[in-house]
Design an enzyme around this catalytic site. Structure first.
Site, PDB file in Angstrom:
ATOM      1  N   MET A   1       6.104 -76.838  60.888  1.00 37.26           N
ATOM      2  CA  MET A   1       6.553 -78.173  60.654  1.00 37.26           C
ATOM      3  C   MET A   1       7.935 -78.357  61.256  1.00 37.26           C
ATOM      4  SD  MET A   1       8.206 -80.641  58.227  1.00 37.26           S
ATOM      5  CE  MET A   1       9.585 -79.709  58.595  1.00 37.26           C
ATOM      6  N   PRO A   2       8.014 -78.446  62.560  1.00 35.39           N
ATOM      7  CA  PRO A   2       9.324 -78.695  63.151  1.00 35.39           C
ATOM      8  C   PRO A   2       9.813 -80.115  62.859  1.00 35.39           C
ATOM      9  CG  PRO A   2       7.784 -77.795  64.767  1.00 35.39           C
ATOM     10  CD  PRO A   2       6.991 -78.163  63.559  1.00 35.39           C
ATOM     11  N   LEU A   3      11.109 -80.230  62.657  1.00 32.78           N
ATOM     12  CA  LEU A   3      11.771 -81.525  62.517  1.00 32.78           C
ATOM     13  C   LEU A   3      12.514 -81.781  63.820  1.00 32.78           C
ATOM     14  CD1 LEU A   3      12.894 -83.976  60.960  1.00 32.78           C
ATOM     15  CD2 LEU A   3      14.665 -82.444  60.064  1.00 32.78           C
ATOM     16  N   THR A  72      14.570 -78.344  64.341  1.00 31.99           N
ATOM     17  CA  THR A  72      14.724 -77.445  63.198  1.00 31.99           C
ATOM     18  C   THR A  72      13.340 -76.907  62.880  1.00 31.99           C
ATOM     19  OG1 THR A  72      16.546 -78.791  62.365  1.00 31.99           O
ATOM     20  CG2 THR A  72      15.542 -77.232  60.824  1.00 31.99           C
ATOM     21  N   ARG A  76      10.221 -68.718  65.943  1.00 20.41           N
ATOM     22  CA  ARG A  76       9.079 -68.599  66.843  1.00 20.41           C
ATOM     23  C   ARG A  76       9.443 -67.627  67.962  1.00 20.41           C
ATOM     24  NH1 ARG A  76       5.930 -72.301  64.691  1.00 20.41           N
ATOM     25  NH2 ARG A  76       6.647 -74.374  64.189  1.00 20.41           N
TER      26      ARG A  76
END
Length: 129
Positions: A1-3, A72, A76
């Site tokens: 869940m990148p922001l 954010t 990875r």
């Protein structure tokens, strides 16, 4: 869940902005293997004189199409980050007309305990996500 947080010089039309956000989301899905519905994007538009982005020694001349993207995300592998940078630059150029020299990306990593989606809980830790 990148922001994803986009800092842009104000003045883009809604169609161009939507295309930019859609392209960035599709690249996140492909490069980071996140679900299609995991879309968290925030846009900050600034007057041109509020974004002072000077040359870092690479000889780039930035334009008003400048995109400063802060991601954010959980940690990875470097290969996935490199794929993200490459695909994003290629697709923003081919689909949005944004030169790869007008793209700056910073990835800030965090952990499951660093996210709450409401209710005063860290859902990744409680197993709800």
């Amino acid at each position: 869940m990148p922001l994803l947080r986009f800092d842009l010089i104000e003045g883009r039309d809604q169609s161009s902005l939507k295309k930019l956000l859609d392209v960035a989301h599709n690249v996140v899905v492909e490069a980071f293997d996140v679900p299609q519905q995991d879309r968290y994007q925030i846009v900050h538009e600034h007057p041109e004189n509020h974004m002072i982005i000077e040359d870092t020694g690479l000889g780039f001349n930035r334009t008003k199409n400048l995109v400063v993207l802060s991601v954010t995300s959980k940690s990875r592998p470097e290969e996935k980050k490199q794929k993200f940078y490459r695909l994003l630059a290629e697709r923003l150029e081919s689909e949005c007309g944004i030169a790869s020299t007008d793209l700056i990306v910073s990835i800030v990593e965090n952990d499951n305990a660093d996210w709450s989606f409401g209710l005063g809980e860290a859902q990744f830790l409680t197993g709800k996500l």
